[in-house]
Design an enzyme around this catalytic site. Structure first.
Site, PDB file in Angstrom:
ATOM      1  N   ARG B 242       0.864  -1.182   0.000  1.00  0.00           N
ATOM      2  CA  ARG B 242       0.000   0.000   0.000  1.00  0.00           C
ATOM      3  C   ARG B 242       0.898   1.228   0.000  1.00  0.00           C
ATOM      4  O   ARG B 242       1.954   1.236   0.644  1.00  0.00           O
ATOM      5  CB  ARG B 242      -0.880   0.022   1.258  1.00  0.00           C
ATOM      6  CG  ARG B 242      -2.084  -0.915   1.223  1.00  0.00           C
ATOM      7  CD  ARG B 242      -3.154  -0.451   0.213  1.00  0.00           C
ATOM      8  NE  ARG B 242      -4.354  -1.258   0.271  1.00  0.00           N
ATOM      9  CZ  ARG B 242      -4.593  -2.316  -0.519  1.00  0.00           C
ATOM     10  NH1 ARG B 242      -3.694  -2.693  -1.404  1.00  0.00           N
ATOM     11  NH2 ARG B 242      -5.745  -2.978  -0.409  1.00  0.00           N
ATOM     12  N   GLU B 271      -4.930   7.065  -5.416  1.00  0.00           N
ATOM     13  CA  GLU B 271      -5.124   6.254  -6.615  1.00  0.00           C
ATOM     14  C   GLU B 271      -6.465   6.601  -7.235  1.00  0.00           C
ATOM     15  O   GLU B 271      -7.452   6.667  -6.506  1.00  0.00           O
ATOM     16  CB  GLU B 271      -5.067   4.759  -6.270  1.00  0.00           C
ATOM     17  CG  GLU B 271      -3.712   4.329  -5.734  1.00  0.00           C
ATOM     18  CD  GLU B 271      -3.674   2.861  -5.300  1.00  0.00           C
ATOM     19  OE1 GLU B 271      -4.676   2.150  -5.496  1.00  0.00           O
ATOM     20  OE2 GLU B 271      -2.643   2.442  -4.776  1.00  0.00           O
ATOM     21  N   HIS B 290      -2.145  -0.189  -9.866  1.00  0.00           N
ATOM     22  CA  HIS B 290      -2.697  -1.094  -8.833  1.00  0.00           C
ATOM     23  C   HIS B 290      -3.336  -2.324  -9.485  1.00  0.00           C
ATOM     24  O   HIS B 290      -4.531  -2.607  -9.279  1.00  0.00           O
ATOM     25  CB  HIS B 290      -3.711  -0.378  -7.935  1.00  0.00           C
ATOM     26  CG  HIS B 290      -3.923  -1.093  -6.620  1.00  0.00           C
ATOM     27  ND1 HIS B 290      -4.135  -0.454  -5.429  1.00  0.00           N
ATOM     28  CD2 HIS B 290      -3.918  -2.418  -6.308  1.00  0.00           C
ATOM     29  CE1 HIS B 290      -4.286  -1.335  -4.445  1.00  0.00           C
ATOM     30  NE2 HIS B 290      -4.155  -2.538  -4.959  1.00  0.00           N
TER      31      HIS B 290
END
Lengths: 335, 335
Positions: B242, B271, B290
């Site tokens: 993360r 994000e 991601h």
């Protein structure tokens, strides 16, 4: 470093090129032989009387035209794995011993192949372009484990590649000169004749076809238009062997028509590849500059291997990595 | 698919998002429960009376503001490995069971990490750019085998990463909550306290530092300015955990100053990462969206895992992958 002919008379010619540092560690041979350093244009004058030739510039084709000056040559060592640049008909007929640098490049090139397969599975080319454009564009990627690779060539390089791909879960079929029942480095090994006769059976289910073979009369054009046509439209061709093993015109056609998914080529028919070559413009192509095995320090590793060989030669001990002059490769288990 | 409350009264809320297909295979649960499909803005109205919540949109933070409507909620399943988006103080205090999708992403993300390490070693970003520019620019590359990686986080993902990297010859040191003597998946395991106290001893000799940890109060900021400063100027930071585990401002500084070799980030603080974020402009950065674990078919795998969990819940059997509400991760061997 000695440049006089010593008592025992051994003379070594080192064929180098502008911009290429001389091999490290030759001082270990001091007093045991005379060394003549030359570039391509001086080769004809350096060869008379020489017993050994080190092709330090392994890409040079200069030996062909200077061959008739090699009046005492007994041994040529090539600072590369591929020896196709020196294998003229005259050399083959001569009985001169040729050795190569087998083993130096296998691990690094196998890693490079794995890098290319993973870069394709994870679509890292798009990630590079998106990063350069400051763009976050979500998309899925592909799993490599469980996919199927065909490795064309089961010599030392093909074996290192097979082992590494299997270590990360890829199912690997090797293409060897002849098929065999069981092999420690491949899930299965089929013969080159089967690839020519029924390409669909050999490469039709492959996600990746990886060319690791040396260039010989038997492998030239082996990845033919028919073999390319038998590959899946999603499949990926990787060439770390030699350009002419693949039918490049058919490859460009297949990529342009979307009949082949992608190609990653570390070797091409002409090197360096000219900017206007159609390969550069074909979709989903990655061209690397014949560097797959050249990890930092590789020239020192090659030089150390040569010095060891030269000591064997001077001591009269057997040389390692002797190339079969008919086949054009070093024979070995399953090569 | 039933939308009425059945006799046994079980109600499931599926929190989805625009553009997201509903989970496949819920028809296996027909007749056993009522399913309320909602997006974030409808969550508060859907929660009253619901026994179970599927966070199909696993990035949603909508649960926080709707929490006081969850009057009968006993179980939340998150369609992701990281559960940091749902772990509010209220949830922690509630005793509601939280489960995650541990296992689905480990193998794919480990492969993605290997792809990033190899892409850096072989400098494939330059190869992509050179190919796009029709340029053949010879250069050497680096060997991956024999290099050293530090994997921050030794849960299921860290373990899959350690195993895969060791399979290709990388020497791997894990950073766990506490050090231990021997571990099957790492060459060595040190404790997080050692990383904080003496970062040079833990990451100073690393070629790669790979963040695989979940985001918890204990891991937030764990890759601090001090840890980044202790890394070699040639080293590569990879983050598939993360964003907030890394001190991003310090990372940008280190990259800009050339005190860190490269960074490959699949996760960021915000994000999608905005185009004007300084990370995009930092040298030797690769930003992926991601997606490291999202291999083709991943949503169907997640849905199948949830249906299995739902059947356990309805049958009264123990749920799998229960998250420790204090730690914020699924406890397990060496996690």
């Amino acid at each position: 470093m000695s440049s006089e002919v010593p008592d025992d008379g051994s003379v070594l010619v080192v064929l180098s090129a502008p911009g290429l540092d001389p091999p490290a560690g030759l001082d270990r041979l001091d007093g045991r032989l005379a060394i003549r350093h030359t570039h391509a244009q001086g080769l004809a004058d350096a060869l008379p009387g020489a017993h050994a030739l080190l092709m330090w510039d392994h890409f040079s084709a200069a030996l062909g035209s200077a061959w008739d000056r090699a009046d005492r040559l007994g041994w040529i060592h090539v600072a590369a794995a591929g020896v196709d640049h020196v294998m003229t008909p005259e050399l083959r007929a001569s009985g001169v011993v040729v050795t190569n640098s087998r083993g130096v490049f296998d691990g690094p090139i196998a890693e490079y192949v794995l890098a290319l397969l993973l870069a394709r599975a994870k679509d890292l080319a798009t990630t590079v372009r998106d990063t350069d454009a400051h763009r976050w564009h979500y998309r899925e990627n592909a799993r490599l484990a469980g996919t199927r690779a065909v490795v064309v060539g089961t010599g030392a390089l093909g074996r290192a590649t097979g082992r590494l791909l299997r270590a990360v879960g890829v199912v690997v079929r090797g293409v060897a000169r002849s098929s065999r029942e069981a092999d420690p480095d491949f899930d299965e090994v089929v013969g080159a004749a089967e690839l020519a006769k029924d390409p669909d059976a050999v490469v039709g289910d492959a996600d990746h076809v990886v060319v690791t073979a040396p260039l010989t009369p038997a492998t030239r054009g082996m990845v033919s238009a028919e073999v390319l046509a038998a590959m899946s439209p999603r499949a990926h061709l990787v060439n770390v062997g030699r350009g002419p093993i693949v039918d490049t015109a058919a490859l460009v056609d297949a990529l342009q028509a979307g009949r082949l998914g992608a190609a990653s080529l570390d070797v091409t028919d002409v090197e360096p590849l000219p900017p206007d070559d159609p390969l550069f413009a074909a979709p989903n192509v990655l061209i690397s500059p014949h560097c797959s095995g050249d990890v930092i320090g590789w020239r020192d590793t090659l030089a150390a291997l040569f010095v060891d060989q030269m000591e064997r030669f001077l001591d009269g001990r057997p040389l390692a990595n002797v190339v079969d002059l008919d086949g054009g490769f070093v024979p070995g288990v399953g090569s």
